[in-house]
Design an enzyme around this catalytic site. Structure first.
Site, PDB file in Angstrom:
ATOM      1  N   ASP A  82       0.829  -1.206   0.000  1.00 57.13           N
ATOM      2  CA  ASP A  82       0.000   0.000   0.000  1.00 57.13           C
ATOM      3  C   ASP A  82       0.860   1.251   0.000  1.00 57.13           C
ATOM      4  O   ASP A  82       0.530   2.243  -0.653  1.00 57.13           O
ATOM      5  CB  ASP A  82      -0.978   0.012   1.175  1.00 57.13           C
ATOM      6  N   ASP A 127      -4.763  -0.089   6.379  1.00 58.05           N
ATOM      7  CA  ASP A 127      -5.399  -0.412   7.646  1.00 58.05           C
ATOM      8  C   ASP A 127      -6.572   0.527   7.918  1.00 58.05           C
ATOM      9  O   ASP A 127      -7.658   0.105   8.323  1.00 58.05           O
ATOM     10  CB  ASP A 127      -4.393  -0.315   8.793  1.00 58.05           C
TER      11      ASP A 127
END
Length: 536
Positions: free
Chosen positions: A67, A246
């Site tokens: 990410d 997250d």
């Protein structure tokens, strides 16, 4: 920046648990815990809370450590969560606290008895006026002390509060000030377990202070996508340079769905509906990994290694990634996703990544930096930057002298392709192929990204030894925690699978049934972050 509807949706505000959890049966399973939170808040503060902020933990099905290279990922929220009950402190309660009605003061309690009451308040920095030089060093208008060398539970509460203060309250003395707030925290996301308890804590803290200050009642209420960006900023206050996966999973997730999350050209969160009987089984290896405390030589180091690989590739390929201002060059961070896009002809969608492009770039990085790692001095030379500017841009948040650039880049490119393959297959849910991709992902995490742990590997081997591939497959990592999520689509297999893992994983030997229930559990893909508002 334009965002797609899933990220552009408002933060849900519920008034019943049935609405929040989507069914009466699921609500009943969680009702006792909520009741205890409300009772304890009233006991500690002499009144009922006005809101409860909720943020879940998450599992990442595939897309480990890519990410922050701006490649897409595939997480899902779990039922386990952080809850924060909160209420503005009325004048009648001022005498009970030494700081009384000091603007923005916080009294923070935790249901876990090992954590003590904390009292803190922000300080306001006056604005400097309109005649400040453009190159002046600027500071946040509000400040809270967070000791990164000794992170405690309230550090994450403060991190969430930081974003609310600096996004929604002007430092001007003539502007509204934050209200004094009392909060009570509880959570069942195991810390250091790879289920993103820190992100859940920061997101729920952010929501609690937004709610207590009435932000959701006006035009300034953030969308889900805006909350993700604020939460990513907030978690950096505790020293974690998160890529946003997250927080996206914790905020944007929908019940019964995983999320395909990409970050270029803007935040894009696409819910992917899973089969109705989809169940995740989370098993903890019992190896604790605190992402924030170990960031400088583990998590943040991996970030720097991927960014360093991107810088060297861009220099080797003569890509123009920096900005020139006269004779001055403004250096910036460049990601592997951007290098791939610029080399291949810029494309707006993650789906346009082509396998031959990633293979070609993987070979180039291998030929350029070698496969045995490089020293800091070698990396600086290959970057095309001088040492001073390289240190300023890349090394302020790590502590290392050796860097494995080839292996990290190889993992990122191959994992990015696995995510896209996983997304395509999920539409038809071909479980055997999904299981192979997850297995390959774990092998790459272990051997190329060096972010697993021997205990996690043991746990994964135990899971793989259970029956055929369709009953469960696992993956795990240790830099972001030590829990391994296993996907089982056959609900009738879950109890047998959990029993198998409990009996075969050596570190569980001798543990009580009650303790094991906290380390190995089934969870359905759940609702993202929300606020519960009391109407009485």
């Amino acid at each position: 920046m334009t965002v797609l509807p899933a990220a552009d949706a408002p933060i849900p505000i519920f008034t019943t648990l049935k609405e929040l959890y989507g069914s009466l049966a699921t609500a009943a399973k969680h009702a006792e815990r909520w009741d205890e939170l409300v009772r304890e808040f009233e006991t500690k503060f002499g009144r009922k809370p006005t809101y409860v902020a909720r943020a879940p933990g998450r599992v990442n099905l595939i897309g480990e450590h890519i990410d922050y290279a701006h490649f897409g990922v595939f997480p899902a929220a779990i039922e386990h969560d952080i809850l924060i009950a909160c209420a503005p402190r009325p004048a009648s309660a001022a005498a009970a606290h030494p700081d009384g009605l000091t603007p923005g003061s916080v009294v923070a309690e935790n249901l876990h008895t090992c954590y003590t009451r904390q009292v803190f308040m922000p300080t306001r920095r006056e604005t400097l006026g309109d005649d400040v030089p453009i190159n002046a060093v600027r500071v946040a208008p509000w400040h809270l002390d967070i000791d990164k060398s000794e992170l405690r539970w309230e550090s994450y509460v403060k991190a969430g509060y930081y974003g609310v203060l600096n996004h929604f309250f002007s430092p001007s003395s003539a502007s509204p000030v934050p209200v004094p707030v009392d909060i009570l925290v509880t959570g069942n996301v195991p810390p250091g377990s790879g289920l993103s308890s820190s992100a859940a804590m920061v997101v729920s803290s952010t929501l609690a202070f937004l709610a207590a200050n009435g932000i959701f009642d006006g035009y300034m209420a953030p969308t889900k996508g805006e909350l993700v960006k604020i939460a990513v900023e907030n978690e950096r206050r505790v020293g974690v340079n998160s890529g946003g996966m997250d927080q996206s999973a914790s905020v944007i997730a929908l019940p019964g769905s995983a999320l395909y999350v990409s970050f270029v050209p803007s935040l894009h969160a696409e819910p992917i509906v899973l089969p109705r009987d989809a169940v995740f089984v989370c098993a903890n290896s019992l190896v604790i990994s605190n992402k924030a405390e170990s960031a400088k030589h583990q998590y943040n180091l991996r970030v720097v290694e991927t960014l360093g690989a991107a810088r060297i590739l861009s220099h080797h390929l003569n890509l123009q990634v920096d900005s020139a201002y006269g004779e001055t060059t403004k250096r910036r961070l460049v990601t592997l996703r951007e290098v791939l896009a610029r080399k291949s002809g810029f494309y707006p969608a993650e789906q346009d990544v082509q396998q031959e492009d990633t293979v070609q770039l993987r070979k180039r990085i291998g030929g350029r930096v070698g496969r045995m790692g490089v020293t800091l001095e070698e990396m600086v030379v290959m970057s095309g930057m001088n040492e001073a500017e390289f240190r300023e841009v890349y090394l302020s948040w790590v502590d290392a002298t050796h860097f494995e650039l080839y292996l990290r880049a190889k993992h990122v490119f191959e994992e990015a392709l696995r995510v896209l393959q996983f997304r395509e297959i999920t539409e038809d849910f071909k479980l055997q192929t999904l299981g192979k991709l997850m297995n390959d992902s774990h092998e790459s995490c272990n051997k190329q990204f060096d972010c697993s742990h021997p205990k996690v590997n043991d746990l994964v081997r135990v899971a793989r030894s259970f029956g055929e591939v369709e009953t469960g497959r696992g993956k795990g990592r240790a830099l972001a925690g030590a829990a391994a999520p296993f996907l089982s689509v056959h609900r009738e297999d879950v109890d047998a699978f959990i029993a198998h893992v409990k009996n075969k994983y050596a570190s569980y030997e001798g543990m009580s049934k009650e303790d094991l229930a906290g380390w190995v559990f089934a969870t359905e893909p759940g609702m993202g972050a929300c606020v519960f508002k009391f109407t009485e």
